[in-house]
Design a protein around this motif. Structure first.
Motif, short mmCIF file in Angstrom:
data_model
loop_
_atom_site.label_atom_id
_atom_site.label_comp_id
_atom_site.label_asym_id
_atom_site.label_seq_id
_atom_site.Cartn_x
_atom_site.Cartn_y
_atom_site.Cartn_z
N ALA A 1 -35.49 -23.53 35.67
CA ALA A 1 -34.95 -23.47 37.03
C ALA A 1 -33.45 -23.20 36.97
N ARG B 1 -32.77 -19.64 35.86
CA ARG B 1 -33.07 -18.72 36.96
C ARG B 1 -31.91 -18.67 37.95
N ARG B 2 -31.37 -19.83 38.23
CA ARG B 2 -30.26 -19.87 39.18
C ARG B 2 -29.07 -19.09 38.66
N ASN C 1 -32.15 -14.20 43.61
CA ASN C 1 -32.88 -15.18 44.42
C ASN C 1 -33.91 -15.87 43.53
N PRO C 2 -33.63 -17.12 43.15
CA PRO C 2 -34.50 -17.81 42.18
C PRO C 2 -35.94 -17.93 42.67
N ALA C 3 -36.15 -17.91 44.01
CA ALA C 3 -37.51 -18.05 44.50
C ALA C 3 -38.28 -16.74 44.44
N GLN C 4 -37.54 -15.64 44.34
CA GLN C 4 -38.22 -14.35 44.19
C GLN C 4 -37.69 -13.67 42.95
N PRO C 5 -37.97 -14.26 41.79
CA PRO C 5 -37.35 -13.77 40.55
C PRO C 5 -37.84 -12.37 40.20
#
Lengths: 233, 510
Positions: A203, A206-207, A212-216
């Motif tokens: 996580a 990804r950040r 956008n971490p939710a739409q990698p």
């Protein structure tokens, strides 16, 4: 490559799937060969020496996992396993036993070809013996010599574990890497099973790397299995 | 009991003694005949207080003592004036009559009181029985009240309805082997109709009211009923009758319930069949049609058209696959066989995996995510939660225009120890009356964007099953500015101390 065609061996008991694979793989320029059982498959691997193996996990005579383990005792030939949804445990076991990647049935040709290409790339790069010192994906650059990661030209500060995770994912770029595999590489074998650590770091990573971490776009989650660094689009 | 009655006689004699004392004090001032009244008063008191026996004794003793102390010559039973003999006879007769009458009145009052008591016991008993939902509750209520009534330990059994005679099932407490033998005896003696309860009874059968007098169960008294009087035994009998009625009623309502459930599941099955056959056939029709189109295409085949048809086949197959997956999940949810691999999951990963699944179909829509950076990890099964989100997103595809935006949002509520995940659209919204029903099986909203609503109406039911298996909640609400918001909650994970994990890492770096 001296060989004109890449040889694929499909170990699968369902005739329609073999037929469909034969059709598509042949039309894509592969040399196709098939086996209907685990025993036959292993014999054919030995005799035909295929470049890549597509192995169904649900074989009638023996467990696909067992086939993977036995093959891995003597051959590094890439193996892609096929299994149904909901059998994530089997997939993970096969991957941890040495399979290169997996496909969930039903799957499309595009997916299959992508996986096959990536798996083949592994054997080719390793045989060429060349390793890149700089790896790029998107606007991220990883310099393995300087151990430096930049995003859009700006240096990113990664912790040692984040760096190890990223390096592992790059090493297996475009291939799925199981949770346990990543844990082993970044923390050591005594941490296997501690997937929650891994999730915290992924996580975090990804950040730092994704817009956008939710739409990698790059650090893709394979639910129940592991992670994949998606480089080739 | 005996001690108690002896004391009554002693009290009776003491009262007569008291009367004598008063009579002696008054003797100088009154004629002896008038003092008889004091003794009669004493007899009245004795008979009201202590009943018939002591009263008779008091009557006889009064006459003797009266003669002894109050009639000349004093302190002998001899009588100087023979007219006193008449006085004695009259006194004795009056005393006996009074004691009889008073005692009778007293008995009657006592009986009435005890009757009232038993009636009120019976009343509260039957009222509680009426509220007993099942046989277990009935046997417990029966046990409690019967214990209260007889003042000794009692147990109530009911036979299991399926086996009837013979197999007595334990519904309350634990039983000694003797008690079980007694019950067996009751069961054996079962055929001789209504039981006569006597003080030697140790087990009373509970029998049905129908002509067959089917044995429903038994009331067992391990210590017997030796201490109970007829009145109590009669009440006990009515208790047992009440129990029988309640048991029959419960059985009937259970049978009714079973029949109702059966009808309902019959209905479910038929609607499942009809909706599945429809939903399986629709994509299959497309696939068959498109595939045969490609097969039949002549030599001057239009490659573009072929590819379009192939992609149609591909998408419909994926839909079929989802449907089959949902059906399998549904059976697993219903049979409770859904095995969950609960692991900590970052919320952005959960939402991301659903977006990734639909990357092609979502291309024409704006997809927004609002996930605060401090959102904690949740506990859940990655595959099942992805399925849950896929079902929610698939619903949006079905019911909203192809270019309408989708918003995924995570709301952290530490206080409740859970994270709410919302999926919102700008579609037609959900009608108020459907909001609760949409999570039931086979409930589908009328789609406005497409003429027919597709899908088995299972998606949301499975979502609910998955969320409940995770100990969360699911719901739908209107979205501000139009559209619907589906939300569900997942418990926050506490097994990971993110800071601790990261702390170790930076230590390595230093």
């Amino acid at each position: 490559m001296s060989k004109s065609k890449i040889a694929v061996l499909v170990i699968e008991d369902e005739a329609p799937i073999r037929r469909f694979l034969k059709m598509t793989l042949t039309s894509q320029g592969y040399d196709f060969s098939e086996a209907v059982s685990g025993q036959e498959g292993m014999l054919k691997v030995a005799s035909e020496k295929p470049d890549i193996i597509i192995l169904d996990l649900g074989l009638p005579d023996m467990d696909g996992l067992e086939v993977t383990k036995q093959l891995r005792e003597w051959t590094p030939t890439p193996i892609i396993v096929l299994s149904a949804r909901g059998q994530e445990k089997d997939k993970v076991e096969a991957l941890d036993a040495g399979a290169d990647d997996y496909l969930t049935k039903p799957f499309g040709v595009a997916e299959l070809m992508a996986r096959a290409r990536v798996a083949l790339r592994r054997t080719m790069t390793s045989s060429n013996g060349e390793t890149q010192s700089v790896f790029k994906f998107g606007d991220v650059e990883v310099d393995f010599v300087k151990r430096q990661v930049t995003k859009a030209g700006k240096e990113l500060h990664l912790t040692p574990i984040e760096y190890k995770l990223l390096a592992t994912l790059i090493k297996y770029a475009d291939r799925v890497v199981t949770h346990n595999h990543l844990l082993r590489e970044a923390w050591g074998s005594e941490y296997s099973g501690e997937t929650h650590y891994l999730r915290v770091y992924m996580a975090q990573l990804r950040r730092k790397l994704e817009k956008n971490p939710a739409q990698p776009k790059y650090l893709i989650t394979e639910p129940g299995v592991g992670y994949r660094l998606k480089v080739s689009q | 009991m005996k001690n108690h009655s002896r004391i009554r006689y002693v009290y009776a004699l003491m009262i007569v003694g008291g009367a004598t004392l008063i009579a002696r004090i008054l003797l100088p001032y009154f004629a002896p005949a008038n003092l008889v009244m004091i003794y009669l008063l004493a007899v009245v008191i004795v008979s009201t207080k202590f009943g018939r026996g002591p009263a008779v004794v008091a009557s006889v003793v009064s006459v003797c003592i009266f003669d002894f102390f109050c009639i000349e010559p004093f302190l002998t039973f001899a009588v100087s004036d023979s007219q006193y003999v008449v006085t004695f006879l009259a006194m004795l007769t009056t005393a006996l009559v009074i004691s009889n009458l008073t005692a009778a009145a007293r008995d009657q009052a006592e009986r009435a009181m005890s009757k009232e008591h038993q009636t009120s016991l019976l009343y509260s008993f039957s009222r509680e029985l009426a509220s007993g939902p099942d046989l277990t509750a009935l046997s417990e209520i029966g046990r409690k009240h019967i214990c209260q009534l007889v003042g000794k330990k009692a147990e109530v059994f009911f036979c299991s309805p399926a086996t009837g005679n013979g197999d007595t099932q334990e519904h309350a407490g634990s039983f000694s082997p003797e008690a079980k033998i007694l019950i067996a005896k009751v069961v054996e003696d079962g055929s001789n109709g209504r039981a006569v309860i006597t003080s030697s009874t140790k087990a009373i059968p509970i029998r049905g009211s129908s002509s067959t007098k089917e044995l429903l169960g038994a009331v067992v008294f391990e210590e017997g009923l030796g201490h109970c009087d007829g009145e109590k035994l009669a009440t006990l009998e009515s208790f047992v009758n009440q129990l029988a009625l309640a048991c029959e009623r419960t059985r009937l309502s259970e049978e009714n319930e079973q029949a109702r459930v059966q009808v309902k599941s019959e209905k479910l099955r038929s609607s499942l069949l009809s909706s599945i056959s429809h939903d399986l056939r629709t994509p299959l029709a497309t696939i068959t049609g498109a595939a045969s189109g490609i097969m039949e295409a002549g030599d001057d085949v239009n490659l573009k058209e072929c590819k379009e048809m192939a992609s149609e086949i591909f998408n419909e197959s994926r839909r079929l696959n989802r449907l089959v997956g949902n059906l399998l999940d549904m059976t697993r949810v219903e049979s409770g066989a859904l095995d969950i691999h609960k692991e900590p999951q970052p919320v952005d990963e959960i939402i991301g995996s659903a977006i990734a699944y639909f990357s092609d179909q979502l291309a024409g829509r704006s997809v927004e995510t609002e996930i605060p950076d401090d959102t904690p990890m949740v506990i859940g099964d990655a595959v099942l939660i992805q399925q849950l989100l896929i079902n929610l997103v698939e619903n949006i595809f079905k019911y909203t225009p192809p270019d309408s935006p989708i918003l995924f949002r995570a709301i952290n509520s530490d206080a409740e120890d859970l994270v709410t995940i919302e999926v919102s659209d700008r579609g037609p919204g959900i009608p108020e009356d459907l909001k609760k029903q949409v999570f039931q099986k086979f409930v589908r909203a009328k789609s406005k964007s497409t003429t027919t609503a597709s899908g088995a109406g299972l998606g949301l039911a499975i979502c609910q099953g998955i969320v409940e298996a995770h100990g969360g909640k699911i719901g739908v609400k209107d979205r501000e500015g139009g559209g619907a918001t589906f939300w569900f909650t997942l418990p926050i994970d506490h097994s990971v101390d993110g800071n601790k994990a990261l702390g170790e890492d930076s230590a390595v770096e230093a």
